[in-house]
Design a protein around this motif. Structure first.
Motif: not given
Length: 313
Positions: A122-129
């Protein structure tokens, strides 16, 4: 490349891949760094390379009234991912139920349970959920606990120090700078759409055009562009053809909404109903209204000559 558009389509043979995860709108050079790292790890592990992404774009889901902002359609994104050597694309439907999943459930039930991933990147800025509470560091830590690998890729910077980003590419396109957008994307920005019936006025003035709608894509600066186009299938496909295109509302003749009108140089091909990929290479001039068809025809001739020069054709 195999495309799965539902978690129910996942079979045992699809499990065990190394996956890059993200929205990957535009598949720009920052995205390619994430996918490239996944490809390197997949090679080391002798595992298939996959991409996990979402459709529609979460931003479209949460802010349905926004003006079109996407840099690539689902199909356009898939084409770019296939060009990068991806074996399987998991295009997860982003709906109300999926948006409610906690970050932990996404990792445990989707990435590990349904997809059976061996390693994720994943990238440094991947946020999820739910409420974007999942972070890259949280994913790396939980993956370690659950027994599969996870890698976070740092930001990739341009020569001026800026981070590669979709927002910067959008800014370039809206300012009429397709070359700047291409330097961030790693290739010219393109539109893929079916050619629709027009009023055939272009034929009467010696410049037949293929008309395309932007659909959900971002609208770049209106005006005239030097372009290259390629049919996606059938007779004449597989070859990039030079041309000139007007993106606009055609103020001199009538307004049919924003259209991309493509004129190909030295080609006699029936394009109606066929799918065309069009790359914006260079910006020639803004759209403007002319006094009549004679003035418009003369200007199109000048635009075509300039486009030939820019394209080296």
């Amino acid at each position: 490349m195999e495309i799965l558009r539902s978690l129910e389509e996942v079979e045992p043979r699809h499990r065990g891949s190394v996956a890059a995860i993200g929205n990957f709108d535009g598949v720009h050079l920052g995205h390619r760094a994430v996918i490239g790292e996944a490809a390197r790890i997949a090679g080391d592990l002798h595992a298939p390379l996959s991409v996990v992404t979402f459709e529609p774009h979460p931003r479209q889901f949460f802010q349905a009234n926004l003006d079109p902002f996407r840099l690539s359609t689902s199909k356009g994104r898939a084409t770019r991912l296939e060009d990068l050597g991806v074996d399987t694309l998991f295009e997860i439907p982003f709906n109300k139920e999926f948006a409610q999943l906690s970050a932990e459930t996404f990792i445990d039930d989707v990435l590990l349970g349904r997809l059976g991933l061996r390693h994720v990147v994943i990238g440094y800025d991947f946020n999820f959920g739910h409420r974007r509470r999942g972070t890259p560091d949280m994913l790396v830590e939980r993956a370690s606990q659950k027994g599969f690998g996870a890698t976070k890729v740092a930001a990739v910077h341009e020569s001026d120090g800026a981070v590669y980003s979709s927002s910067r590419i959008r800014q370039c396109l809206m300012e009429g700078d397709p070359r700047g957008a291409a330097s961030l994307l790693g290739a010219p920005w393109e539109i893929t759409a079916k050619v629709e019936e027009g009023d055939r006025r272009g034929r009467t003035i010696g410049f037949p055009t293929a008309n395309l709608r932007l659909g959900d894509l971002l609208c770049p600066r209106l005006g005239v562009y030097a372009i290259r186009a390629m049919l996606t299938s059938g007779e004449g496909s597989g070859t990039w053809m030079p041309g000139v295109a007007n993106l606009g509302i055609r103020p001199t003749v009538n307004d049919r909404g924003v259209l991309l009108e493509v004129h190909l140089f030295d080609r006699e091909i029936d394009l109606y109903g066929r799918e065309l990929r069009v790359r914006l290479v260079d910006f020639i001039r803004p759209e403007r209204k002319f006094g009549g068809l004679d003035e418009l025809t003369a200007q199109i001739g000048a635009d075509a000559a300039q486009a030939r020069e820019l394209l080296g054709h």
